[in-house]
Write a protein that holds these residues in place. Structure first.
Motif, short mmCIF file in Angstrom:
data_model
loop_
_atom_site.label_atom_id
_atom_site.label_comp_id
_atom_site.label_asym_id
_atom_site.label_seq_id
_atom_site.Cartn_x
_atom_site.Cartn_y
_atom_site.Cartn_z
N PRO A 12 3.99 8.49 4.15
CA PRO A 12 3.44 8.59 5.51
C PRO A 12 4.42 8.11 6.57
CG PRO A 12 2.62 6.63 4.45
CD PRO A 12 3.43 7.35 3.40
N GLU A 13 4.22 8.58 7.79
CA GLU A 13 4.93 8.02 8.93
C GLU A 13 4.27 6.69 9.28
OE1 GLU A 13 7.62 8.73 10.87
OE2 GLU A 13 8.08 10.15 9.26
N LEU A 14 5.08 5.73 9.76
CA LEU A 14 4.55 4.40 10.08
C LEU A 14 4.50 4.17 11.59
CD1 LEU A 14 6.42 2.23 7.42
CD2 LEU A 14 4.25 3.46 7.21
N GLN A 15 3.54 3.32 11.98
CA GLN A 15 3.37 2.93 13.38
C GLN A 15 3.34 4.15 14.29
OE1 GLN A 15 2.60 -0.27 14.38
NE2 GLN A 15 2.43 -0.45 12.16
N VAL A 16 2.44 5.06 13.98
CA VAL A 16 2.28 6.30 14.75
C VAL A 16 1.42 6.03 15.97
CG1 VAL A 16 1.51 8.70 14.68
CG2 VAL A 16 2.50 7.64 12.63
N ALA A 17 1.84 6.55 17.11
CA ALA A 17 1.12 6.33 18.38
C ALA A 17 0.12 7.44 18.65
CB ALA A 17 2.12 6.25 19.52
N GLY A 43 -0.23 3.81 9.60
CA GLY A 43 0.47 4.99 9.07
C GLY A 43 -0.36 6.24 9.26
N ALA A 44 0.29 7.38 9.13
CA ALA A 44 -0.42 8.65 9.31
C ALA A 44 0.33 9.78 8.65
CB ALA A 44 -0.62 8.94 10.80
N ALA A 51 0.84 -1.21 0.00
CA ALA A 51 0.00 0.00 0.00
C ALA A 51 0.87 1.25 0.00
CB ALA A 51 -0.92 -0.01 1.22
N ARG A 52 1.92 1.26 0.83
CA ARG A 52 2.81 2.42 0.86
C ARG A 52 3.52 2.60 -0.47
NH1 ARG A 52 6.38 0.77 3.93
NH2 ARG A 52 8.47 1.38 3.28
N GLY A 53 3.86 1.49 -1.10
CA GLY A 53 4.50 1.56 -2.41
C GLY A 53 3.60 2.20 -3.45
#
Length: 329
Positions: A227-232, A247-248, A215-217
Protein backbone atom coordinates in the motif's frame (compact mmCIF):
# COMPACT_ATOMS: atom_id res chain seq x y z
CA UNK A 1 17.58 -7.33 63.63
CA UNK A 2 15.19 -8.71 61.03
CA UNK A 3 13.43 -5.33 60.94
CA UNK A 4 16.70 -3.47 60.32
CA UNK A 5 17.55 -5.85 57.44
CA UNK A 6 14.15 -5.23 55.88
CA UNK A 7 14.58 -1.49 56.25
CA UNK A 8 18.04 -1.59 54.67
CA UNK A 9 16.77 -3.65 51.72
CA UNK A 10 13.83 -1.31 51.22
CA UNK A 11 16.16 1.72 51.38
CA UNK A 12 18.59 0.33 48.78
CA UNK A 13 15.79 -0.61 46.39
CA UNK A 14 14.08 2.77 46.82
CA UNK A 15 17.35 4.61 46.09
CA UNK A 16 17.80 2.65 42.87
CA UNK A 17 14.21 3.34 41.84
CA UNK A 18 14.78 7.06 42.29
CA UNK A 19 17.31 6.70 39.47
CA UNK A 20 14.81 4.72 37.42
CA UNK A 21 16.64 1.40 37.75
CA UNK A 22 16.41 -1.91 39.57
CA UNK A 23 18.75 -2.81 42.43
CA UNK A 24 21.42 -5.51 42.23
CA UNK A 25 22.47 -6.64 45.71
CA UNK A 26 25.76 -8.33 46.62
CA UNK A 27 25.69 -12.03 45.80
CA UNK A 28 25.64 -13.01 49.50
CA UNK A 29 22.36 -11.11 49.98
CA UNK A 30 20.45 -12.57 47.01
CA UNK A 31 18.56 -15.06 49.18
CA UNK A 32 17.33 -12.32 51.52
CA UNK A 33 15.98 -10.37 48.55
CA UNK A 34 14.33 -13.44 47.05
CA UNK A 35 12.53 -14.14 50.31
CA UNK A 36 10.85 -10.76 49.86
CA UNK A 37 9.95 -11.71 46.32
CA UNK A 38 8.11 -14.70 47.79
CA UNK A 39 6.09 -12.37 50.03
CA UNK A 40 5.19 -10.09 47.12
CA UNK A 41 7.10 -7.09 48.49
CA UNK A 42 9.71 -7.23 45.72
CA UNK A 43 9.90 -8.55 42.16
CA UNK A 44 12.89 -9.98 40.28
CA UNK A 45 12.15 -9.21 36.61
CA UNK A 46 15.66 -10.24 35.57
CA UNK A 47 18.04 -12.52 37.49
CA UNK A 48 19.58 -10.64 40.44
CA UNK A 49 17.80 -7.37 39.69
CA UNK A 50 15.12 -6.36 42.21
CA UNK A 51 12.48 -3.67 42.56
CA UNK A 52 9.37 -2.96 44.56
CA UNK A 53 6.28 -4.60 43.11
CA UNK A 54 4.48 -1.27 42.83
CA UNK A 55 7.41 0.34 40.99
CA UNK A 56 7.59 -2.42 38.40
CA UNK A 57 3.82 -2.63 37.94
CA UNK A 58 3.68 1.11 37.37
CA UNK A 59 6.01 1.00 34.36
CA UNK A 60 4.58 0.88 30.85
CA UNK A 61 5.30 -2.49 29.21
CA UNK A 62 7.46 -0.88 26.52
CA UNK A 63 9.70 0.72 29.16
CA UNK A 64 10.45 -2.39 31.21
CA UNK A 65 13.11 -3.89 28.87
CA UNK A 66 14.91 -0.53 28.81
CA UNK A 67 14.94 -0.35 32.61
CA UNK A 68 16.51 -3.83 32.75
CA UNK A 69 19.20 -2.81 30.24
CA UNK A 70 19.84 0.47 32.05
CA UNK A 71 20.17 -1.37 35.36
CA UNK A 72 22.66 -3.91 33.97
CA UNK A 73 24.70 -1.10 32.43
CA UNK A 74 24.82 0.78 35.73
CA UNK A 75 26.29 -2.21 37.61
CA UNK A 76 28.69 -3.37 34.90
CA UNK A 77 30.25 -0.67 32.72
CA UNK A 78 32.05 -3.29 30.63
CA UNK A 79 28.87 -4.56 29.01
CA UNK A 80 28.25 -3.66 25.38
CA UNK A 81 24.64 -4.15 24.34
CA UNK A 82 23.91 -5.42 20.85
CA UNK A 83 21.12 -6.45 18.48
CA UNK A 84 17.59 -5.97 19.87
CA UNK A 85 18.85 -4.64 23.22
CA UNK A 86 20.91 -1.94 21.50
CA UNK A 87 17.94 -1.16 19.25
CA UNK A 88 15.82 -0.63 22.36
CA UNK A 89 18.41 1.82 23.70
CA UNK A 90 18.40 3.71 20.39
CA UNK A 91 14.61 3.99 20.64
CA UNK A 92 13.85 1.78 17.65
CA UNK A 93 10.46 -0.01 17.71
CA UNK A 94 11.35 -3.52 18.87
CA UNK A 95 8.52 -5.95 19.60
CA UNK A 96 8.40 -6.92 23.26
CA UNK A 97 8.70 -10.62 22.42
CA UNK A 98 12.16 -9.88 20.98
CA UNK A 99 13.27 -8.22 24.22
CA UNK A 100 12.75 -11.12 26.60
CA UNK A 101 16.50 -11.75 26.53
CA UNK A 102 19.40 -9.29 26.78
CA UNK A 103 21.84 -9.22 23.86
CA UNK A 104 25.52 -8.51 24.45
CA UNK A 105 28.34 -7.97 21.96
CA UNK A 106 31.46 -10.09 22.35
CA UNK A 107 34.68 -10.26 20.37
CA UNK A 108 35.00 -12.74 17.49
CA UNK A 109 36.19 -16.09 18.82
CA UNK A 110 34.56 -15.55 22.23
CA UNK A 111 31.83 -17.81 23.54
CA UNK A 112 28.56 -16.95 21.83
CA UNK A 113 24.98 -18.13 22.20
CA UNK A 114 22.39 -18.06 24.94
CA UNK A 115 23.18 -18.50 28.63
CA UNK A 116 20.21 -17.96 30.86
CA UNK A 117 18.64 -14.75 29.63
CA UNK A 118 21.83 -13.39 28.09
CA UNK A 119 22.54 -13.85 24.39
CA UNK A 120 26.16 -13.20 23.43
CA UNK A 121 26.59 -12.07 19.84
CA UNK A 122 29.94 -12.21 18.09
CA UNK A 123 30.61 -8.97 16.20
CA UNK A 124 32.79 -9.62 13.17
CA UNK A 125 35.22 -7.07 11.81
CA UNK A 126 33.87 -5.15 8.82
CA UNK A 127 36.37 -3.94 6.21
CA UNK A 128 37.21 -0.33 6.96
CA UNK A 129 35.28 -0.40 10.24
CA UNK A 130 36.94 -1.11 13.62
CA UNK A 131 35.61 -4.13 15.47
CA UNK A 132 33.18 -2.97 18.15
CA UNK A 133 32.60 0.41 16.57
CA UNK A 134 30.21 1.61 19.22
CA UNK A 135 28.64 4.50 21.02
CA UNK A 136 27.31 5.48 24.41
CA UNK A 137 23.65 6.40 24.81
CA UNK A 138 22.57 7.69 28.23
CA UNK A 139 25.60 5.99 29.75
CA UNK A 140 24.84 2.65 28.07
CA UNK A 141 27.50 1.14 25.77
CA UNK A 142 25.97 -0.13 22.54
CA UNK A 143 27.11 -1.33 19.16
CA UNK A 144 27.02 1.35 16.48
CA UNK A 145 23.57 2.23 15.14
CA UNK A 146 24.52 0.80 11.73
CA UNK A 147 25.71 -2.51 13.18
CA UNK A 148 22.69 -2.64 15.47
CA UNK A 149 20.18 -2.15 12.66
CA UNK A 150 21.79 -4.76 10.40
CA UNK A 151 22.02 -7.33 13.21
CA UNK A 152 18.32 -6.83 13.98
CA UNK A 153 17.25 -7.12 10.34
CA UNK A 154 19.16 -10.39 10.06
CA UNK A 155 17.57 -11.89 13.16
CA UNK A 156 13.98 -10.62 13.38
CA UNK A 157 10.94 -12.10 11.62
CA UNK A 158 10.06 -10.11 8.49
CA UNK A 159 7.20 -7.95 9.91
CA UNK A 160 9.12 -7.05 13.09
CA UNK A 161 12.28 -6.41 11.06
CA UNK A 162 10.37 -4.06 8.78
CA UNK A 163 9.32 -1.97 11.80
CA UNK A 164 12.99 -1.57 12.76
CA UNK A 165 14.01 -0.84 9.16
CA UNK A 166 11.37 1.86 8.71
CA UNK A 167 12.50 3.64 11.86
CA UNK A 168 16.17 3.14 10.97
CA UNK A 169 15.73 5.25 7.85
CA UNK A 170 14.80 8.17 10.09
CA UNK A 171 17.42 7.41 12.74
CA UNK A 172 20.26 7.22 10.22
CA UNK A 173 18.74 9.75 7.78
CA UNK A 174 19.17 7.42 4.82
CA UNK A 175 17.07 6.04 1.97
CA UNK A 176 15.89 2.48 1.48
CA UNK A 177 18.55 2.03 -1.20
CA UNK A 178 21.23 3.21 1.21
CA UNK A 179 19.94 0.80 3.85
CA UNK A 180 20.36 -2.04 1.35
CA UNK A 181 23.99 -1.02 0.87
CA UNK A 182 24.44 -0.81 4.63
CA UNK A 183 23.19 -4.39 4.99
CA UNK A 184 25.64 -5.53 2.31
CA UNK A 185 28.50 -3.79 4.08
CA UNK A 186 27.81 -4.87 7.65
CA UNK A 187 26.01 -8.14 6.95
CA UNK A 188 28.72 -9.91 4.98
CA UNK A 189 28.03 -13.63 5.18
CA UNK A 190 26.03 -13.29 8.36
CA UNK A 191 23.13 -15.71 8.76
CA UNK A 192 19.91 -13.99 7.76
CA UNK A 193 21.54 -11.39 5.52
CA UNK A 194 19.40 -12.34 2.50
CA UNK A 195 16.25 -11.75 4.51
CA UNK A 196 17.72 -8.48 5.79
CA UNK A 197 18.32 -7.29 2.22
CA UNK A 198 14.71 -8.10 1.37
CA UNK A 199 13.47 -6.17 4.41
CA UNK A 200 15.65 -3.17 3.55
CA UNK A 201 14.24 -3.02 0.04
CA UNK A 202 10.73 -2.54 1.47
CA UNK A 203 11.69 0.01 4.16
CA UNK A 204 9.69 3.24 4.13
CA UNK A 205 10.29 6.16 6.47
CA UNK A 206 6.70 7.37 6.10
CA UNK A 207 5.44 4.67 8.47
CA UNK A 208 4.31 6.41 11.66
CA UNK A 209 4.59 3.56 14.17
CA UNK A 210 5.98 0.10 14.73
CA UNK A 211 2.48 -1.36 14.65
CA UNK A 212 1.78 0.12 11.21
CA UNK A 213 5.08 -1.25 9.92
CA UNK A 214 4.41 -4.73 11.28
CA UNK A 215 0.95 -4.67 9.66
CA UNK A 216 2.51 -3.73 6.32
CA UNK A 217 5.03 -6.52 6.76
CA UNK A 218 2.23 -9.05 7.22
CA UNK A 219 0.49 -7.66 4.12
CA UNK A 220 3.67 -8.19 2.10
CA UNK A 221 4.13 -11.69 3.53
CA UNK A 222 0.58 -12.59 2.58
CA UNK A 223 1.15 -11.42 -0.99
CA UNK A 224 -0.95 -8.24 -1.03
CA UNK A 225 0.01 -5.26 -3.16
CA UNK A 226 2.20 -2.93 -1.09
CA UNK A 227 0.00 0.00 0.00
CA UNK A 228 0.86 3.66 -0.28
CA UNK A 229 1.53 5.26 3.11
CA UNK A 230 0.28 8.50 4.66
CA UNK A 231 -2.16 9.16 1.82
CA UNK A 232 -3.98 12.51 1.93
CA UNK A 233 -7.75 12.82 1.49
CA UNK A 234 -9.80 16.05 1.51
CA UNK A 235 -12.29 16.84 4.26
CA UNK A 236 -15.64 17.24 2.47
CA UNK A 237 -17.00 19.43 5.27
CA UNK A 238 -13.95 21.68 5.55
CA UNK A 239 -12.19 21.53 2.15
CA UNK A 240 -9.18 23.48 3.43
CA UNK A 241 -8.38 20.56 5.78
CA UNK A 242 -6.74 17.28 4.84
CA UNK A 243 -7.00 13.82 6.39
CA UNK A 244 -3.95 11.56 6.34
CA UNK A 245 -4.53 7.82 6.63
CA UNK A 246 -2.02 5.15 7.58
CA UNK A 247 -2.21 3.52 4.15
CA UNK A 248 -4.33 3.07 1.07
CA UNK A 249 -4.70 1.22 -2.20
CA UNK A 250 -5.85 3.27 -5.19
CA UNK A 251 -7.01 0.73 -7.78
CA UNK A 252 -6.99 1.13 -11.54
CA UNK A 253 -10.77 1.51 -11.65
CA UNK A 254 -10.57 4.39 -9.17
CA UNK A 255 -11.56 2.40 -6.08
CA UNK A 256 -9.96 3.79 -2.93
CA UNK A 257 -9.40 1.36 -0.05
CA UNK A 258 -8.05 2.92 3.15
CA UNK A 259 -6.52 1.08 6.11
CA UNK A 260 -5.82 2.32 9.60
CA UNK A 261 -4.01 0.59 12.44
CA UNK A 262 -5.65 1.00 15.84
CA UNK A 263 -2.77 1.03 18.29
CA UNK A 264 -2.83 1.77 22.01
CA UNK A 265 -0.34 4.63 21.61
CA UNK A 266 -2.57 6.31 19.04
CA UNK A 267 -5.52 6.27 21.42
CA UNK A 268 -3.43 7.41 24.38
CA UNK A 269 -2.38 10.49 22.44
CA UNK A 270 -5.89 10.92 21.09
CA UNK A 271 -7.45 10.82 24.53
CA UNK A 272 -5.00 13.44 25.78
CA UNK A 273 -5.87 15.75 22.91
CA UNK A 274 -9.64 15.33 22.86
CA UNK A 275 -10.65 14.78 26.46
CA UNK A 276 -12.89 12.03 27.73
CA UNK A 277 -13.88 8.79 26.04
CA UNK A 278 -17.20 10.10 24.70
CA UNK A 279 -15.54 13.07 23.00
CA UNK A 280 -12.84 10.81 21.57
CA UNK A 281 -15.38 8.40 20.11
CA UNK A 282 -17.46 11.20 18.62
CA UNK A 283 -14.41 12.78 17.00
CA UNK A 284 -13.31 9.45 15.54
CA UNK A 285 -16.78 8.67 14.18
CA UNK A 286 -16.96 12.09 12.53
CA UNK A 287 -13.54 11.64 10.97
CA UNK A 288 -14.44 8.21 9.63
CA UNK A 289 -17.76 9.39 8.24
CA UNK A 290 -15.96 12.08 6.26
CA UNK A 291 -13.38 9.60 5.04
CA UNK A 292 -16.06 7.25 3.73
CA UNK A 293 -17.41 10.16 1.67
CA UNK A 294 -14.19 10.31 -0.36
CA UNK A 295 -13.11 6.65 -0.37
CA UNK A 296 -14.83 3.31 -0.85
CA UNK A 297 -13.88 1.56 2.39
CA UNK A 298 -12.05 2.19 5.66
CA UNK A 299 -10.44 -1.03 6.93
CA UNK A 300 -9.55 -0.87 10.62
CA UNK A 301 -7.62 -3.47 12.61
CA UNK A 302 -5.54 -3.78 15.76
CA UNK A 303 -2.35 -5.55 16.80
CA UNK A 304 -4.17 -8.73 17.78
CA UNK A 305 -5.61 -9.04 14.28
CA UNK A 306 -2.20 -8.39 12.74
CA UNK A 307 -0.50 -11.06 14.87
CA UNK A 308 -3.22 -13.73 14.57
CA UNK A 309 -2.12 -16.01 11.69
CA UNK A 310 -4.32 -15.47 8.66
CA UNK A 311 -6.67 -12.95 10.32
CA UNK A 312 -5.43 -9.82 8.54
CA UNK A 313 -5.37 -11.65 5.19
CA UNK A 314 -8.99 -12.76 5.64
CA UNK A 315 -10.00 -9.21 6.48
CA UNK A 316 -8.25 -7.69 3.46
CA UNK A 317 -9.64 -10.39 1.15
CA UNK A 318 -13.13 -9.49 2.36
CA UNK A 319 -12.57 -5.98 1.00
CA UNK A 320 -11.05 -7.29 -2.26
CA UNK A 321 -7.63 -5.80 -1.60
CA UNK A 322 -5.52 -6.85 -4.61
CA UNK A 323 -2.72 -9.38 -4.38
CA UNK A 324 0.44 -9.48 -6.47
CA UNK A 325 0.94 -12.26 -9.01
CA UNK A 326 3.33 -14.14 -6.73
CA UNK A 327 3.54 -14.22 -2.94
CA UNK A 328 5.74 -11.67 -1.20
CA UNK A 329 8.10 -13.23 1.33
Amino acid sequence: MRSSVSERIARHVAQAEQDGILFRPPRKEIRAFRRRVDTGELVEPFPQLFGHSAFWAGLESWRKPYVIIQSLARYDEQLIFASFSAACVFGLPVSLELLEDVYLAVSPGSHTGKTGRFVRCGVRATPGIPTFARGVVNGIHVTSPEQTVVDCLCAAPFPQALAIADAALRLLDISSEELVQLVRRYGGRKRGVRSALRVASYADARSQSGGESIARGVMIQEGFVVPELQVAFPDVLEPWRTFYVDGAWILEDGTKLVWEFDGKDKYTRFSGEHGDTVARMMHERQRESRLTAVCDAVIRFDYRTVMTPGALARLLDAYDVPRVASRGI
